[in-house]
Design an enzyme around this catalytic site. Structure first.
Site, PDB file in Angstrom:
ATOM      1  CB  VAL A 222      -0.960   0.001   1.215  1.00  0.00           C
ATOM      2  CG1 VAL A 222      -1.792   1.273   1.247  1.00  0.00           C
ATOM      3  CG2 VAL A 222      -1.861  -1.230   1.167  1.00  0.00           C
TER       4      VAL A 222
ATOM      5  CB  ALA B 226      -5.013  19.169  -1.910  1.00  0.00           C
TER       6      ALA B 226
ATOM      7  N   GLY C 114     -10.975  -1.068   1.679  1.00  0.00           N
ATOM      8  CA  GLY C 114      -9.925  -0.593   0.763  1.00  0.00           C
ATOM      9  C   GLY C 114     -10.300   0.659   0.006  1.00  0.00           C
TER      10      GLY C 114
ATOM     11  CG  ASP D  60      -9.673  -8.102   7.453  1.00  0.00           C
ATOM     12  OD1 ASP D  60      -8.820  -7.230   7.709  1.00  0.00           O
ATOM     13  OD2 ASP D  60     -10.417  -8.051   6.446  1.00  0.00           O
TER      14      ASP D  60
ATOM     15  CE  LYS E 153     -11.043  -4.952   6.060  1.00  0.00           C
ATOM     16  NZ  LYS E 153     -10.906  -5.958   5.006  1.00  0.00           N
TER      17      LYS E 153
HETATM   18  N1  HSE Z   1      -7.162  -9.222   3.926  1.00  0.00           N
HETATM   19  C1  HSE Z   1      -8.175  -8.294   3.577  1.00  0.00           C
HETATM   20  C2  HSE Z   1      -9.134  -8.925   2.594  1.00  0.00           C
HETATM   21  C3  HSE Z   1      -7.669  -7.029   2.954  1.00  0.00           C
HETATM   22  O1  HSE Z   1      -8.957 -10.063   2.188  1.00  0.00           O
HETATM   23  O2  HSE Z   1     -10.094  -8.260   2.238  1.00  0.00           O
HETATM   24  C4  HSE Z   1      -7.159  -6.080   3.965  1.00  0.00           C
HETATM   25  O3  HSE Z   1      -8.115  -5.764   4.908  1.00  0.00           O
END
Ligand code: HSE
Length: 448
Positions: free
Chosen positions: A14, A33, A134, A201, A205
Site C-alpha cells: 500500500v 487540495a 480498501g 478482519d 471493519k
Molecule cells: N485481507 C483483507 C481482505 C484485505 O482479504 O479483504 C485487507 O483488509
C-alpha cells in the site's frame, strides 16, 4: 504555498502504491487540495528496497521515530499494521502534533477510543478511509454523505479473501480446504490466513462502521465473530437450490434493544445485488431512513485501490488542517460529547432466520421429531427440503457384517426467531439418535 510534507511509515504494497499514485497524479491532486502533497520521508526496515522505490530526493530511514521527530513533517501515514509498535507510533505521532493517516483496522477497532481521544486532545486528525473496504469510500459516505440519515443497518462483504474462497466453492463445487489452498496459490490468501478466514478482519471493519453509523464507541470485544472454515460445498449447493447465496457478511443493525454487531456466513437471496459480488471484490449495503438502500462496490484491497483511500485522507487533511478543530468532521461522525451508550447486544439476543442442515437416518418419524422440537420452541418453519436417501454402507462393529443405513440431508429454513431459542432447539435436535452428524446452522438475512 509550499507542499504539505508527509512521512510514510512502512513502504510495502500500500505504501508504494500511495507513493506512486501521489507522484503520478500530483497536478490533479494539487488542484483539488489547494496545495501540493509530497512524501518527503520514508521509514522502513528494508532501507535499500525503500530507496529503490522512492528514488533520490526522499529521505529514507530505518527508524520511524526519526520521521515523527522531524518538525517539517505535517502528516504521518502509518502502514505498519497490527496493534503493537503501530499503536505506540501512532500515539507518539499524535503527541508530536502530527496528523495521522492509517489503514490499520485492527488498531482502530481495538484501540480507537484511546487514539481518537488523544487526537482530539491534541487537535489533530486521525483519518482511516483505507481501513474499511480498501478503495471504496465507505467512511466518507457514512460520515458525510449519509449524515442526514438515521442509519438502520449496514451489511457488507468486507473481506475479499473469504469472498474469493466462497466464489470458488460455488463455481467449482469445492470444499473449503481445497478452495483455501487455491486462494493461497493465487496469492489471494496469506500463508497464515487466520484473520481472514475466521472473520476477524471483517469484524474489525464492521466494528469501525458500527461506531460511525450509530455514534457508539468502537467495541471489537463485543462483536460476534464466526468465519467460513466450517462451510461445505453441500451447503452452498443447497442454498443455491433454495434461491440463496452464502456470503461472509459484516452486519451492524440498530434495534430497540441495542446494536447488533456480528460477522458470520449468511444466506442472502440470490436476486440481491450484493449476492452477486464475486471474487475478491467488496460491497457494502447501507440502509438509511431518508435515502433508503444504498450500495457501495469496489476493490477492498490491493496497492493502488487502497492508496486511493489513503490519498483521499491526505487531501482532506490538507484542506482542513488550518481549520478550527471544532469545525472538522468528527472522527466517528458524531461529536465526541454526543456519543450514544446504546449497548452492543450479545448474540443470544439477536433475532434472525436460519438455514439448518441435518444429516439424519432416513427412518419413519425423524422429520416429525425435528419439526416438533422447533414447534415447541415457537420457531416457525419457512421451507423444508429433503434429498433422496443415500445408501450409506456403515461398518457396525469391527469384524461384524456391514449394514446398509439409508441417510439423508434434511434442510430447513426458519422464520425469524431469537438466537438463544435456536441454540436450545439445536441442542435438542442434536441429541436425537437419528441425527447422525453435527447440525449445520447458517443465519439467513433477507436484506429487504
Ligand atoms: N485481507 C483483507 C481482505 C484485505 O482479504 O479483504 C485487507 O483488509
Amino acid at each position: 504555498m509550499k507542499p504539505i510534507q508527509v512521512g510514510l511509515l512502512g513502504i510495502g504494497v500500500v505504501g508504494s502504491g500511495t507513493f506512486n499514485v501521489l507522484l503520478r497524479n500530483q497536478e490533479e491532486i494539487k488542484r483539488r487540495a489547494g496545495r501540493g502533497i509530497q512524501i518527503t520521508m520514508v521509514a522502513d526496515l528494508n532501507v535499500a528496497r525503500a530507496r529503490e522505490l522512492v528514488g533520490p530526493g526522499v529521505a529514507v530511514v530505518n527508524d520511524a521515530r526519526a520521521v515523527i521527530a522531524n518538525p517539517d513533517i505535517d502528516i504521518v501515514i502509518e502502514l505498519i499494521g497490527g496493534y503493537g509498535v503501530a499503536k505506540t507510533l501512532v500515539l507518539e505521532a499524535i503527541a508530536a502534533g502530527k496528523h495521522v493517516v492509517t489503514a490499520n483496522k485492527a488498531l482502530l477497532a481495538v484501540h480507537g477510543t484511546e487514539i481518537f481521544a488523544a487526537a482530539s486532545a491534541k487537535g489533530v486528525m486521525v483519518a482511516f478511509e483505507a481501513a474499511v473496504a480498501g478503495g471504496i469510500p465507505i467512511i466518507k459516505a457514512l460520515r458525510e454523505g449519509l449524515t442526514a440519515n438515521r442509519i438502520q443497518w449496514i451489511a457488507g462483504i468486507i473481506n475479499g479473501t473469504t469472498n474469493f474462497i466462497l466464489s470458488e466453492m460455488r463455481d467449482k463445487g469445492l470444499d473449503f480446504a481445497v478452495a483455501l489452498k487455491q486462494a493461497q496459490a493465487l496469492g489471494y490468501a496469506e500463508a497464515d490466513p487466520t484473520f481472514d478466514i475466521e472473520g476477524i478482519d471483517a469484524a474489525h471493519k464492521a466494528t469501525i462502521m458500527s461506531a460511525i453509523a450509530f455514534g457508539i464507541p468502537v467495541q471489537f470485544d463485543k462483536a460476534y465473530v464466526e468465519g467460513i472454515t466450517k462451510l461445505g460445498a453441500a451447503d452452498i449447493k443447497y442454498a443455491e437450490q433454495l434461491g440463496y447465496r452464502i456470503k461472509l457478511l459484516g452486519i451492524t443493525k440498530r434495534t430497540p434493544k441495542g446494536i447488533e454487531l456480528r460477522v458470520h456466513p449468511c444466506l442472502i437471496p440470490a436476486k440481491r445485488l450484493i449476492a452477486n459480488v464475486e471474487g475478491a471484490m467488496n460491497a457494502v449495503v447501507v440502509q438509511g431512513d431518508a435515502v433508503g438502500t444504498t450500495l457501495y462496490y469496489g476493490k477492498g484491497a490491493g496497492s493502488e485501490p487502497t492508496a486511493s483511500a489513503v490519498i483521499a485522507d491526505l487531501v482532506d487533511i490538507t484542506r482542513l488542517h488550518t481549520a478550527d478543530p471544532a469545525q472538522r468532521v468528527p472522527h466517528l461522525a458524531f461529536q465526541p460529547n454526543a456519543m450514544s451508550d446504546l449497548p452492543v447486544m450479545p448474540m443470544g439476543e439477536v433475532v434472525t432466520s436460519y438455514y439448518l442442515r441435518l444429516r439424519v437416518a432416513d427412518e419413519t418419524g425423524v422429520l416429525a421429531k425435528v419439526t416438533g422440537i422447533l414447534a415447541d420452541a415457537d420457531i416457525s418453519i419457512d421451507a423444508v427440503l429433503q434429498r433422496e436417501a443415500d445408501e450409506i454402507t456403515t461398518e457396525v462393529a469391527a469384524g461384524q457384517a456391514q449394514a446398509q443405513v439409508p441417510q439423508t440431508d434434511v434442510i430447513i429454513l426458519t422464520h425469524d426467531c431469537l438466537e438463544a431459542d435456536m441454540n436450545a432447539a439445536i441442542a435438542k435436535m442434536q441429541a436425537l439418535p437419528s441425527v447422525l452428524e453435527p447440525i449445520t446452522r447458517i443465519r439467513k438475512e433477507e436484506l429487504a
